[in-house]
Design a protein around this motif. Sequence first.
Motif, PDB file in Angstrom:
ATOM      1  N   LYS A 298      11.982   1.983  -5.423  1.00 23.98           N
ATOM      2  CA  LYS A 298      11.115   0.799  -5.330  1.00 23.98           C
ATOM      3  C   LYS A 298       9.670   1.273  -5.496  1.00 23.98           C
ATOM      4  N   ALA A 299       9.069   0.841  -6.608  1.00 22.26           N
ATOM      5  CA  ALA A 299       7.711   1.328  -6.893  1.00 22.26           C
ATOM      6  C   ALA A 299       6.723   0.176  -6.844  1.00 22.26           C
ATOM      7  N   LYS A 300       5.634   0.349  -6.102  1.00 19.60           N
ATOM      8  CA  LYS A 300       4.567  -0.658  -6.166  1.00 19.60           C
ATOM      9  C   LYS A 300       3.199   0.011  -6.125  1.00 19.60           C
ATOM     10  N   PHE A 301       2.180  -0.772  -6.453  1.00 15.73           N
ATOM     11  CA  PHE A 301       0.843  -0.181  -6.470  1.00 15.73           C
ATOM     12  C   PHE A 301      -0.151  -1.105  -5.788  1.00 15.73           C
ATOM     13  N   ILE A 302      -1.237  -0.524  -5.325  1.00 15.17           N
ATOM     14  CA  ILE A 302      -2.322  -1.301  -4.725  1.00 15.17           C
ATOM     15  C   ILE A 302      -3.613  -0.846  -5.387  1.00 15.17           C
ATOM     16  N   GLU A 303      -4.315  -1.784  -6.000  1.00 15.83           N
ATOM     17  CA  GLU A 303      -5.559  -1.414  -6.663  1.00 15.83           C
ATOM     18  C   GLU A 303      -6.682  -1.464  -5.641  1.00 15.83           C
ATOM     19  N   GLU A 304      -6.958  -0.305  -5.083  1.00 10.24           N
ATOM     20  CA  GLU A 304      -7.936  -0.224  -3.992  1.00 10.24           C
ATOM     21  C   GLU A 304      -8.362   1.227  -3.872  1.00 10.24           C
ATOM     22  N   HIS A 305      -9.600   1.464  -3.543  1.00  8.91           N
ATOM     23  CA  HIS A 305     -10.034   2.840  -3.341  1.00  8.91           C
ATOM     24  C   HIS A 305      -9.503   3.352  -2.009  1.00  8.91           C
ATOM     25  N   PRO A 306      -8.821   4.476  -2.006  1.00  8.69           N
ATOM     26  CA  PRO A 306      -8.272   5.019  -0.762  1.00  8.69           C
ATOM     27  C   PRO A 306      -9.310   5.119   0.345  1.00  8.69           C
ATOM     28  N   VAL A 307     -10.518   5.526  -0.027  1.00  4.63           N
ATOM     29  CA  VAL A 307     -11.561   5.672   0.985  1.00  4.63           C
ATOM     30  C   VAL A 307     -11.799   4.342   1.700  1.00  4.63           C
ATOM     31  N   THR A 308     -11.772   3.243   0.955  1.00  2.00           N
ATOM     32  CA  THR A 308     -11.963   1.923   1.552  1.00  2.00           C
ATOM     33  C   THR A 308     -10.837   1.611   2.539  1.00  2.00           C
ATOM     34  N   LEU A 309      -9.617   1.917   2.114  1.00  2.00           N
ATOM     35  CA  LEU A 309      -8.472   1.660   2.999  1.00  2.00           C
ATOM     36  C   LEU A 309      -8.596   2.456   4.294  1.00  2.00           C
ATOM     37  N   ILE A 310      -8.971   3.717   4.149  1.00  2.00           N
ATOM     38  CA  ILE A 310      -9.102   4.581   5.323  1.00  2.00           C
ATOM     39  C   ILE A 310     -10.147   4.003   6.276  1.00  2.00           C
ATOM     40  N   GLU A 311     -11.256   3.504   5.709  1.00  2.97           N
ATOM     41  CA  GLU A 311     -12.354   2.987   6.527  1.00  2.97           C
ATOM     42  C   GLU A 311     -12.011   1.636   7.136  1.00  2.97           C
ATOM     43  N   THR A 312     -11.371   0.772   6.359  1.00  2.00           N
ATOM     44  CA  THR A 312     -11.264  -0.623   6.797  1.00  2.00           C
ATOM     45  C   THR A 312      -9.885  -1.034   7.284  1.00  2.00           C
ATOM     46  N   ASN A 313      -8.837  -0.299   6.895  1.00  7.68           N
ATOM     47  CA  ASN A 313      -7.504  -0.791   7.232  1.00  7.68           C
ATOM     48  C   ASN A 313      -6.582   0.343   7.679  1.00  7.68           C
ATOM     49  N   PRO A 314      -6.934   1.032   8.762  1.00  5.31           N
ATOM     50  CA  PRO A 314      -6.143   2.196   9.178  1.00  5.31           C
ATOM     51  C   PRO A 314      -4.676   1.863   9.460  1.00  5.31           C
ATOM     52  N   SER A 315      -4.405   0.643   9.928  1.00  4.61           N
ATOM     53  CA  SER A 315      -3.021   0.321  10.285  1.00  4.61           C
ATOM     54  C   SER A 315      -2.113   0.260   9.054  1.00  4.61           C
ATOM     55  N   PHE A 316      -2.729   0.173   7.876  1.00  2.00           N
ATOM     56  CA  PHE A 316      -1.972   0.141   6.614  1.00  2.00           C
ATOM     57  C   PHE A 316      -1.007   1.318   6.518  1.00  2.00           C
ATOM     58  N   PHE A 317      -1.410   2.476   7.024  1.00  6.26           N
ATOM     59  CA  PHE A 317      -0.644   3.709   6.790  1.00  6.26           C
ATOM     60  C   PHE A 317       0.602   3.837   7.659  1.00  6.26           C
ATOM     61  N   SER A 318       0.661   3.025   8.727  1.00  2.00           N
ATOM     62  CA  SER A 318       1.764   3.224   9.668  1.00  2.00           C
ATOM     63  C   SER A 318       3.114   2.793   9.112  1.00  2.00           C
ATOM     64  N   GLN A 319       3.132   2.078   7.998  1.00  2.00           N
ATOM     65  CA  GLN A 319       4.407   1.622   7.430  1.00  2.00           C
ATOM     66  C   GLN A 319       5.157   2.726   6.675  1.00  2.00           C
ATOM     67  N   PHE A 320       4.506   3.860   6.436  1.00  3.10           N
ATOM     68  CA  PHE A 320       5.124   4.876   5.571  1.00  3.10           C
ATOM     69  C   PHE A 320       5.772   6.019   6.343  1.00  3.10           C
ATOM     70  N   THR A 321       6.725   6.674   5.673  1.00  5.84           N
ATOM     71  CA  THR A 321       7.309   7.879   6.245  1.00  5.84           C
ATOM     72  C   THR A 321       6.314   9.023   6.078  1.00  5.84           C
ATOM     73  N   LEU A 322       5.670   9.027   4.913  1.00  2.00           N
ATOM     74  CA  LEU A 322       4.799  10.163   4.592  1.00  2.00           C
ATOM     75  C   LEU A 322       3.692   9.722   3.634  1.00  2.00           C
ATOM     76  N   VAL A 323       2.509  10.240   3.845  1.00  2.00           N
ATOM     77  CA  VAL A 323       1.377   9.948   2.964  1.00  2.00           C
ATOM     78  C   VAL A 323       1.006  11.222   2.193  1.00  2.00           C
ATOM     79  N   VAL A 324       0.900  11.084   0.874  1.00  2.44           N
ATOM     80  CA  VAL A 324       0.407  12.195   0.049  1.00  2.44           C
ATOM     81  C   VAL A 324      -1.025  11.851  -0.333  1.00  2.44           C
ATOM     82  N   ALA A 325      -1.984  12.592   0.212  1.00  2.00           N
ATOM     83  CA  ALA A 325      -3.392  12.280  -0.030  1.00  2.00           C
ATOM     84  C   ALA A 325      -3.964  13.305  -0.997  1.00  2.00           C
ATOM     85  N   THR A 326      -4.328  12.852  -2.194  1.00  2.00           N
ATOM     86  CA  THR A 326      -4.835  13.807  -3.183  1.00  2.00           C
ATOM     87  C   THR A 326      -6.312  13.576  -3.472  1.00  2.00           C
TER      88      THR A 326
END
Lengths: 523, 449
Positions: A96-124
Amino acid sequence: MAEPKTKYDRQLRIWGEQGQAALEKASICLLNCGPTGSETLKNLVLGGIGSITVVDGSKVEHGDLGNNFMVSESSLGQPKAKCVCAFLQELNDAVKAKFIEEHPVTLIETNPSFFSQFTLVVATQLVEDSMVKLDRICRDANVMLIFARSYGLTGFVRISVKEHAVIESKPDHFLDDLRLNNPWPELKKFTENVDLDTSDPVVHKHIPYILILVKTAEEWAKSHGGRLPSTREEKKEFKEVIKAKMVATDEDNFKEAIEASFKVFASQGISSDLKRILDDTCAEVDSGASDFWVMVAALKEFIANEGGGEAPLEGSIPDMTSSTELYVNLQKLYQAKAEADFLVVEQRVRNILKKIGRDPYSISKTVIKSFCKNARKLTVCRYKLIEEEFNSPVLPELQKYLTDEEYSVAVGFYILLRAVDRFSANYNTFPGQFDGGMDEDISRLKTTAVSLLSDLGCNGSTLTEDLINEMCRYGAAELHAVAAYIGGVASQEVIKLITRQFVPMSGTFIFNGIDHKSQLLSL
Amino acid sequence: MVESRISSSSRSRDLDKLLLRPGNLVGPTFEPGTQLRDDLQEYARILVVGAGGLGCELLKDLALSGFRNLEVIDMDRIEVSNLNRQFLFRLEDVGQPKAEVAAKRVMERVSGVNIVPHFCRIEEKELEFYSEFSIIVLGLDSVEARSYINAVACGFLEYDSNDEPVEETVKPMVDGGTEGFKGHARVILPGMTPCFECTIWLFPPQVKFPLCTLAETPRTAAHCIEYAHLIKWDEVHSGKSFDPDNPEHMQWVYLEAAKRAQLFGIPGVTYSLTQGVVKNIIPAIASTNAIISAACALETLKIASGCSKTLSNYLTYNGVEGLHTKVTEFVKDKDCLVCGPGIFIELETSVTLKMFIDQLEDHPKLLMSGASVRVGGKNLYMAAPPLLEEMTRSNLGLPLFELMDKSPTGVVHVTGTAGKGDKRQSCLRKLRVAFKAVGIADTDMAGGA
């Protein structure tokens, strides 16, 4: 759709159906889908990872066409996340592949709870400030995290997980568990019934080495006051004793016994690595303990009691010259002992679960069995928060690296990879990112690196001019071959973390693309 | 922004930094500039041998590392079990030649790149085919194929009168290999760094079970499987050879192995294990192939451009327990039959080509039968195919001395089957031939010089 068993055959032979099932359940988030990130995901999608979410806020530019296979001419101007996601989906329709058009830095700053849905985050390709923030978010949400970055001919990979316990560490070389110098009663008895002095040459050459060694060790102990060979001389003599028992030169079983005699000399009891795990404070379990530590607590009890200082028997024997009958019976003997040990551990696990107020059957038989079989190979990995490493690295290690020739380039790159982020925070561009002003960038980068070293407590340490020049020459380039390497490393580590098989890397991996003398730094 | 040679809007935005800017940690031949970038695009020709797990990655990596002239050779067709890592292939490609599909897919996505596929065995190509490439990159899974290409590339190497390799004749090779979480990448500069044959011990021979174990004292599931595969099959199917790609054959072996295992009380025979043992399947995953191919592609770029130092000369990667990488500098075997100056053979000027070929069979270092012989670019004798055999047959009766234009010494390439017993395989050897009488004078002069 292809029969998944056939499609995944070559990897099922490595991590089995359980490992595959874990991959298929996992959801991965990728931050930034340049070549480093895209290549990481590609390797996971091919292997059948459950779901991926690609986060990137940029649009595809001409420069991307030269380093990222997942975008093409027709993608120009389009959201990069969308194009990369579409290509990845093409590789495997089970994902299942999906995408979000958003700058990661913005997500980190504004929506930290976004990350809790994942098993693992690959941050490059994140800069230091964002790494530190994301690390804190993922640690609090109990989400596994891997940082990966490609930068010219260097780059790094760093895992950040509070604790990762591995039952099936599957090491390549590990002493098998034969108890040759410490046989349990049934093995002793079995050995007694075998006649090493048989007059039948065919029978003689088919006595498995396990029996030859148990018998010879016992005889040796009898004539040496209960001791086994320990000095080099004694070990040599022990081998001579075995050799003297041969009746013909073609007896492979005796040759194998001589070669395997080191297994008699090995120390009894558990390894220091296992002891460290048993002594970990986590082994004092309460209702919040994980299944792993509950089992460790049971293991500790077993070793102190029924095990008599030994872990549960693994229960398998390597192939060796033998008659079929003796081999199969020996195999059954080892399996029976392993089963008996398992049943004791299982009971102890159930009791502990009851004691800490959990359902005694909340850990399955299969899991406990696997735990027992792998008890000698348990591994626990812990990773510092990256902020801690950045602010207060292990100073003696850092100083050692700085003066050790083997490490000098790798640690130089480590410092410079951090220095370029400070540089960019100050000057809004990476050193050498654009032509012109190269000399100024070199001297600024040097100053930045020196002040960073001094902040870390390494006053007076410097890096070579050549390496600083080199870093400016790279100008933050993300070269495809380097990105593919770094992405490959990151995906291998993701697989190990998710399947909970094999041992993930520790420390920070620094890629050295100049001469490939890459290093792991434990800071 | 000031005037810039590196345009941020160019496709080579990132690569340009490496190719256009000077550095101190670079190769001795590095001449940064747009000329270098253009030369790589225009003149560098890279051959990728194998379009499998490594080959697919290599083609992508090289196409995105500034190369535009690539060729790929592979004799295999796509199978379903390739799809977990050979990312250029889709389910609907199954059955198609790997080389052709791989070349097409990369060209579709990377504009400006031209990839010529060759769907054939590596032995089918003329030596000239291999000589035209700047660098040969190997993505193979067999020792035999590596050995063959290595011999071909080393065959181009010429030595000067001081037995030093002539630089222009050095054909660089970059070789990769993987197994599970482990892999290696290496750079071979024939005559300068060890060739594949110098360090052949790195690839220990595959363990084979003794037949008496299979027949009399089986102990493991693998023994039962090999019994069914190697002994029982021939007993039952007189004359019909076993085909590992035929599922019915495999099923038969599996059932026979299971029967035997039950008879002896041996656990563990499964269909999957049967396939693994019979086909000697090496587990393979995408990530390891990606790492090793990337290392190989990077080295290829460095050899071609000099933009950084080259790997010296053998990299191992092991991700089983943590992560371990190691660079080992192996040394050349100065007596290597393949990359050394060549096996020296002294002949009478009267020896015919036929007599020469017969001698190869008895030569202790060669033991080569059915040899084809080439000198320079010329086929003196071709053992196969029949048409060429017929065309070159008339040479057999002529003295080799005359066929070599009465040159007192010369380099001769022979291809044939060599080795002993079941280790026989097709191979290529380089010979240095000197003719007596004429040759002696030559030696004397060298001694006096």
